[in-house]
Write a protein that holds these residues in place. Structure first.
Motif, PDB file in Angstrom:
ATOM      1  N   GLY A  99       0.838  -1.189   0.000  1.00  0.00           N
ATOM      2  CA  GLY A  99       0.000   0.000   0.000  1.00  0.00           C
ATOM      3  C   GLY A  99       0.878   1.246   0.000  1.00  0.00           C
ATOM      4  N   VAL A 100       0.750   2.055  -1.034  1.00  0.00           N
ATOM      5  CA  VAL A 100       1.601   3.239  -1.159  1.00  0.00           C
ATOM      6  C   VAL A 100       0.742   4.482  -1.343  1.00  0.00           C
ATOM      7  CG1 VAL A 100       3.510   4.319  -2.414  1.00  0.00           C
ATOM      8  CG2 VAL A 100       3.401   1.822  -2.229  1.00  0.00           C
ATOM      9  N   THR A 101       1.033   5.498  -0.552  1.00  0.00           N
ATOM     10  CA  THR A 101       0.380   6.798  -0.687  1.00  0.00           C
ATOM     11  C   THR A 101       1.387   7.770  -1.272  1.00  0.00           C
ATOM     12  OG1 THR A 101      -1.158   6.454   1.143  1.00  0.00           O
ATOM     13  CG2 THR A 101      -0.664   8.729   0.550  1.00  0.00           C
ATOM     14  N   HIS A 102       1.009   8.445  -2.346  1.00  0.00           N
ATOM     15  CA  HIS A 102       1.889   9.392  -3.017  1.00  0.00           C
ATOM     16  C   HIS A 102       1.369  10.808  -2.826  1.00  0.00           C
ATOM     17  CE1 HIS A 102       3.732   6.092  -5.507  1.00  0.00           C
ATOM     18  NE2 HIS A 102       2.532   5.564  -5.330  1.00  0.00           N
ATOM     19  N   ILE A 103       2.217  11.693  -2.341  1.00  0.00           N
ATOM     20  CA  ILE A 103       1.899  13.118  -2.253  1.00  0.00           C
ATOM     21  C   ILE A 103       2.506  13.761  -3.491  1.00  0.00           C
ATOM     22  CG2 ILE A 103       1.991  15.203  -0.849  1.00  0.00           C
ATOM     23  CD1 ILE A 103       0.711  12.789   0.572  1.00  0.00           C
ATOM     24  N   GLY A 104       1.677  14.071  -4.464  1.00  0.00           N
ATOM     25  CA  GLY A 104       2.159  14.566  -5.754  1.00  0.00           C
ATOM     26  C   GLY A 104       2.085  13.447  -6.781  1.00  0.00           C
ATOM     27  N   GLY A 105       1.528  13.762  -7.944  1.00  0.00           N
ATOM     28  CA  GLY A 105       1.331  12.724  -8.951  1.00  0.00           C
ATOM     29  C   GLY A 105       2.033  12.989 -10.263  1.00  0.00           C
ATOM     30  N   ALA A 106       1.785  14.160 -10.854  1.00  0.00           N
ATOM     31  CA  ALA A 106       2.332  14.505 -12.182  1.00  0.00           C
ATOM     32  C   ALA A 106       2.072  13.357 -13.163  1.00  0.00           C
ATOM     33  CB  ALA A 106       3.795  14.860 -12.079  1.00  0.00           C
TER      34      ALA A 106
END
Length: 266
Positions: A58-65
C-alpha cells in the motif's frame, strides 16, 4: 490571454515521454518499460519501494504529475493499492489521456493537496508514503511542517517507510532543518543524492528515507551502486548537524532553484 496551464508531452529517443507543465519538466514516463526511471531522484525513491517486503504494498503518493512511480509500483508489485494526492486536476486529466494507466491497476488519484489529503487517510494504512510535490520548483512548506510529518507517521504502518524528494542549495541548511524535524518523529533516516550534489557542488535533489526502525544503510548503499548515475548515501544524522527543527509557525519552502525547470531534467 489565459492563466490556464499548458501541458506538453515530449517524446524522446529512449522511447519515453517527458511531461512538461508550462515548460517545466514534471515527469518522465515509458509506457512500455515502467522500470525505466530516467530522472535520478525517481530511481532513488524506487530504492525505498524495493526495500519493502515482497508482494503488493500500500503506497500513498503526495504529488502525482505523470504517475511515474505509481506505474513502477504497479509493475513491480502487481495489485498494490495506491492513493495519489494530486490537486492539479487538469494535469491528471491530460496524463490519463496521453499516457493511459495500465489495465487492472489499483491507482486512485484524489484531487487534493497533500497536507489536506493526508489528514483524511486512515491510520496504519500505508506501507510507504512518498512525498514528491513541488510548487514553482519548491517543496511547499506545509508538506514538511511538523504537523504534517506527524500525519505521515500516523498513516504509515509500524514498519513503513517515508520517502521524500527534497531540494536544496549546496549549503544544505534547509535539508538539515527538515532532517532535524523528521528526527522528532522517526527513529532513523538516510539520505541519497547524486555524488556532486552530496559533495555540495551544486543545487540538487536529496531523497530521504525515514523509518521508525533502524535502516540498513549498507543495503541502501548496495542498491544505490546499481543506479545508472553515481549516487552517494549518508546517514541523516551526519547531515543534520546542530540544525534546529522547523516549527509549524516558522517552516518555509525549499529554496528557489537557480534555473527553474532545468535542474530536474537529466
Amino acid at each position: 490571454m489565459t492563466d490556464e496551464p499548458h501541458f506538453e508531452f515530449r517524446p524522446d529517443d529512449r522511447g519515453g515521454v517527458t511531461v512538461l507543465r508550462d515548460g517545466h519538466p514534471q515527469s518522465h514516463v515509458d509506457l512500455h518499460d515502467p522500470e525505466l526511471l530516467a530522472f535520478e531522484y525517481v530511481a532513488q525513491l524506487a530504492i525505498g519501494i524495493d526495500l519493502l517486503p515482497p508482494g503488493p504494498a500500500g503506497v500513498t503518493h503526495i504529488g502525482g504529475a505523470g504517475l511515474t512511480l505509481p506505474r513502477y509500483v504497479q509493475h513491480a508489485r502487481p495489485g498494490s493499492p495506491q492513493i495519489v494526492l494530486e490537486p492539479d486536476t487538469a494535469l491528471t486529466e491530460a496524463v490519463r489521456r496521453e499516457l493511459p494507466l495500465p489495465r487492472n491497476h489499483r491507482i486512485r488519484v484524489r484531487p487534493q493537496d497533500g497536507a489536506t489529503g493526508v489528514r483524511a487517510l486512515r491510520e496504519d494504512s500505508a506501507d510507504a508514503v512518498v512525498v514528491d510535490a513541488y510548487d514553482v520548483g519548491r517543496v511547499p512548506a506545509d508538506l514538511i511542517s511538523p504537523a504534517t510529518i506527524v500525519h505521515y507517521r500516523r498513516v504509515l504502518k509500524p514498519a513503513g517507510l517515508l520517502l521524500l524528494n527534497l531540494a536544496d542549495e549546496p549549503n544544505r541548511r534547509h535539508l538539515a532543518r527538515v532532517l532535524a524535524t523528521l528526527a522528532m518523529v522517526f527513529a532513523d533516516a538516510a539520505v541519497l543524492a547524486l555524488a556532486d550534489v552530496m559533495k555540495g557542488r551544486r543545487f540538487g535533489n536529496y531523497v530521504v528515507l525515514a523509518a521508525d526502525q533502524a535502516l540498513n544503510i549498507d543495503e541502501i548503499r548496495r542498491r544505490a551502486t546499481r543506479l545508472a548515475a553515481t549516487t552517494s548515501v549518508r546517514a541523516a544524522k551526519t547531515l543534520q548537524g546542530t540544525a534546529k527543527p522547523f516549527t509549524d509557525d516558522d517552516v518555509i519552502p525549499s529554496p528557489t532553484p537557480p534555473d527553474l525547470g532545468a535542474w530536474r531534467v537529466r
